[in-house]
Design an enzyme around this catalytic site. Sequence first.
Site, PDB file in Angstrom:
ATOM      1  N   TYR A 180       2.399  -1.368  10.275  1.00 11.79           N
ATOM      2  CA  TYR A 180       1.877  -1.213  11.627  1.00 11.79           C
ATOM      3  C   TYR A 180       1.993   0.254  12.011  1.00 11.79           C
ATOM      4  CZ  TYR A 180       0.629  -2.093  16.385  1.00 11.79           C
ATOM      5  OH  TYR A 180      -0.060  -2.091  17.582  1.00 11.79           O
TER       6      TYR A 180
ATOM      7  N   GLN B 245      -1.226  -9.429  18.009  1.00 11.55           N
ATOM      8  CA  GLN B 245      -2.284 -10.044  17.196  1.00 11.55           C
ATOM      9  C   GLN B 245      -2.319  -9.438  15.788  1.00 11.55           C
ATOM     10  OE1 GLN B 245      -2.631  -8.570  20.151  1.00 11.55           O
ATOM     11  NE2 GLN B 245      -4.423  -7.228  20.264  1.00 11.55           N
TER      12      GLN B 245
ATOM     13  N   ASN C  89       5.018  -1.234  19.990  1.00 12.61           N
ATOM     14  CA  ASN C  89       5.521  -1.428  21.354  1.00 12.61           C
ATOM     15  C   ASN C  89       6.300  -2.743  21.464  1.00 12.61           C
ATOM     16  OD1 ASN C  89       3.670  -3.528  21.512  1.00 12.61           O
ATOM     17  ND2 ASN C  89       2.177  -2.358  22.701  1.00 12.61           N
TER      18      ASN C  89
ATOM     19  N   GLN D 182      12.870  15.189  21.049  1.00 11.87           N
ATOM     20  CA  GLN D 182      13.050  13.744  21.139  1.00 11.87           C
ATOM     21  C   GLN D 182      12.455  13.208  22.426  1.00 11.87           C
ATOM     22  OE1 GLN D 182      14.509  12.865  18.297  1.00 11.87           O
ATOM     23  NE2 GLN D 182      13.693  10.867  18.826  1.00 11.87           N
TER      24      GLN D 182
ATOM     25  N   HIS E 283       8.659  12.278  23.129  1.00  9.61           N
ATOM     26  CA  HIS E 283       8.034  11.098  22.534  1.00  9.61           C
ATOM     27  C   HIS E 283       7.638  10.076  23.590  1.00  9.61           C
ATOM     28  CE1 HIS E 283       8.076  11.222  18.173  1.00  9.61           C
ATOM     29  NE2 HIS E 283       9.250  11.818  18.185  1.00  9.61           N
TER      30      HIS E 283
ATOM     31  N   GLU F 218      19.900   7.071  15.955  1.00 11.36           N
ATOM     32  CA  GLU F 218      18.812   7.144  14.970  1.00 11.36           C
ATOM     33  C   GLU F 218      18.853   8.508  14.269  1.00 11.36           C
ATOM     34  OE1 GLU F 218      14.987   7.287  16.779  1.00 11.36           O
ATOM     35  OE2 GLU F 218      13.896   6.853  14.916  1.00 11.36           O
ATOM     36  N   HIS F 219      18.889   9.571  15.087  1.00 11.28           N
ATOM     37  CA  HIS F 219      18.973  10.939  14.560  1.00 11.28           C
ATOM     38  C   HIS F 219      20.280  11.558  15.023  1.00 11.28           C
ATOM     39  CE1 HIS F 219      14.538  10.267  15.276  1.00 11.28           C
ATOM     40  NE2 HIS F 219      14.536  10.539  13.990  1.00 11.28           N
TER      41      HIS F 219
ATOM     42  N   ASP G 204      10.823  14.572  10.800  1.00 11.46           N
ATOM     43  CA  ASP G 204       9.746  13.707  11.300  1.00 11.46           C
ATOM     44  C   ASP G 204       8.494  13.820  10.451  1.00 11.46           C
ATOM     45  OD1 ASP G 204      11.047  12.538  13.360  1.00 11.46           O
ATOM     46  OD2 ASP G 204      10.094  13.700  14.956  1.00 11.46           O
TER      47      ASP G 204
ATOM     48  N   HIS H 234      26.445 -32.337  -9.001  1.00 14.63           N
ATOM     49  CA  HIS H 234      26.596 -30.980  -9.512  1.00 14.63           C
ATOM     50  C   HIS H 234      27.450 -30.993 -10.786  1.00 14.63           C
ATOM     51  CE1 HIS H 234      24.791 -29.713  -5.805  1.00 14.63           C
ATOM     52  NE2 HIS H 234      25.023 -28.438  -6.023  1.00 14.63           N
TER      53      HIS H 234
END
Lengths: 468, 468
Positions: free
Chosen positions: A132, A195, A218, A263, A266, A331-332, A365, A424
């Site tokens: 995506y 979708q 999103n 950052q 964004h 994250e960073h 990035d 078994h």
Amino acid sequence: MLKLDSRDPGFQEAWARVCARGSDEDEAPVREAAATIVADVRARGDLALLEHTRRHDAWDPGSAAGLALGPADFAAAYRGLPAAARRALSLAARRIADFHRRETDARVPARRDAAGATLSQVVRPLERVGLYVPGGTARYPSSVLMTAVPARVAGVREIVVTSPGVKGSGEMDRWTLAACHVAGVARLFKVGGAQAVAALAYGTATVPAVDKICGPGNAYVAAAKRLVFGRVDIDMIAGPSEILVLADAAADPAEVASDLLAQAEHDVRAVSVLVTPSAALARAALAAVERQLADLPRREIAGRSIEERGAVVVTRGLSEAVRLADAFAPEHLALHARGAAGLVKRISRAGAVFVGSSTPEAVGDYLAGPSHVLPTAGTARFASPLSVATFRRRMSVLDLTPAALAALAPSVEALARAEGLEGHWRAVEVRVAKRASARARRVAPAKAKAAGASGAPRARAAAGGARR
Amino acid sequence: MLKLDSRDPGFQEAWARVCARGSDEDEAPVREAAATIVADVRARGDLALLEHTRRHDAWDPGSAAGLALGPADFAAAYRGLPAAARRALSLAARRIADFHRRETDARVPARRDAAGATLSQVVRPLERVGLYVPGGTARYPSSVLMTAVPARVAGVREIVVTSPGVKGSGEMDRWTLAACHVAGVARLFKVGGAQAVAALAYGTATVPAVDKICGPGNAYVAAAKRLVFGRVDIDMIAGPSEILVLADAAADPAEVASDLLAQAEHDVRAVSVLVTPSAALARAALAAVERQLADLPRREIAGRSIEERGAVVVTRGLSEAVRLADAFAPEHLALHARGAAGLVKRISRAGAVFVGSSTPEAVGDYLAGPSHVLPTAGTARFASPLSVATFRRRMSVLDLTPAALAALAPSVEALARAEGLEGHWRAVEVRVAKRASARARRVAPAKAKAAGASGAPRARAAAGGARR
């Protein structure tokens, strides 16, 4: 912007709120909306895709074929870019591939143990993956490269991308298409939102069902990924991007500020945190943020992000700063400190660590090499960067000799009976008995010759006697 | 039991239904019930745990302390077992540890590239994990070993287990506790269902919040794991257990039947499939299933599973059988065929492969070595066995020299501008300009000496000129 000092009373509570990053948002309405869309696409396939595209993206693909683009479109877009752009895309793709090609696999090499069991884990690429890529007004060719290139290196047979077209026209950004060209994408579908995730998970006449869906999106994309998880694999639930800059007194305030703003630009929900033992550096960095904001094209977004989600924490010392950074699990993580390389061993929880002032997060990035798809919102406590391992799986392989099985049988019997699973044990017993019987048959004729009797009844008795 | 022949018309549709394994069940009611419980535990903590335990497990822990057991309880249970039982548990734990210790990490070793970028991935164990072990009427000490031992090998600091007590009494099976002893579990909480998953994800005063939840459970456990995924990591959504036996004409029908029944006795929803090019073997194996069922203690469960979910497929040849097995992506794949070891390379999609007739799946369930927690329901298309990698994470580390940053800067500029993220470029630019300026200052005095002028203004001009 929140300003904290670790010596303040109430600091722990305030810091815990910073670490929580708004995770208490009620997800139920988004989840229900996404579930409705997923069910619709699953039931009606292409028809639902066309309808949701008309409704949410405000353009009419005409037919399902109008959603699909392929290698010829990608190549044309690539050829249409200026030479510098082509060079940048190719350099990025090459560096990402070079890095991920060096990745070792998590596996157990085959070895036969003393008992006679040859055990291993073997590694296989996934067959088909769906990526995506956010679209609409924004364009993220780097997201194509940072997901598709590791998938290609992993050996995935078919890589498909979904990305919404521009609202109102359905046009697809040529940078994104050119990135598909250099990354070896098979097809791109101009579909977005829940979708797109549903189409990749269940397949439609036009969109193939994949084994795994990766890439950020999103809130609806995130909710849909969670819903289809199990039907297909997903990489992670991505939240807003974030950075934690750990700086000491010697850090350059302008460089620190530039990392926070890169950052913040964004998304208004992006999170930028500065942690430093130096109150003077904190002040200077904040002043630099104000200065740099003034002529930043995306100053409204970045300014709101800094204002509403930013935080500066002054600590008692560098060790406390490192502990807070690790607890935040960013994250960073940018290390603007002397001896930065030495601090890495004290960090367990971060998506990616940017060591020293010549390693701005922005270079990661785009083209340093490691994928920029990283765990957000504190999920670096448990999640890893997207990588070759994201696109491969392991399979255990067990191969026992008859002797190994016989040696292990008594303990299997004890454990199977403890769990009340007699079947078994019998699956082991039937084999051990047969082999014992075969052995008896081989041995018995010799003895029989001596004793003048047939060995066969004895062998049957041995086999029968093994079942208690 | 469904009997199929790949030459029959309509085979593809019938086989697709076998592969789907009832995945069309409506999960919404279970999901909503689980969501209510998760929200309740999140909001009310221990109080909710106590209440749900009274309601669902029909016993009263009194206080939250009544839910917890620790190392002293585990050791006492271990000491209370017969010597053969202790030996079996210890042998299993040792073999599982031995296998998982041989596992290599997925990572990128550090290397400095030609540009001057040192890039790597480093590996860290998760801090704290929660293992769900089914309980109630059943007991699964093997599930404790097969999850906790790989976690311990991975270096996890604290391993906690949740497992429901016996309905009505809250007693905990001593085998399960003894397994906690040999596996190095820190604490066990007698809580089950969605409430256990919620407690592990969000933490209560008594149950610590963990970073990852692993282990199989019922439909509510699976739904709750899906809901908390993202807050914590989860291993997978486990479905009913399953086996696909691939057998040729030379296979032993009794051994084939015993493998099918060992699977079927787990659960009426377990899936046992036989795929073979030999119609004679298929007939003989089915007859052996009937014979072996007759005196199997769990014959009602196994019989219903075989009847309702079992399938036998006769194929045109061994190659087609291998293709069908791979498409089914079974949790367990048993190869009862000559040259079984050579078939493994043609298989991509299975949780674990049991090679040859001396490797019954049951031995893998207990103590061969590889974890028995494996992807079910076709998720072997993308998921891996539980392993050391399940309990570790990677972190990317980037460390560029100033020269590397300068070399990469033009391409960062092109890509950042393509994405409209000027702040990303400026974070690079501010550094490149500063270093260019510093270089200029170092070079300029020498030239200035020759020219009799100060180098400083020239350096500032160079720095200023770098911002376009």
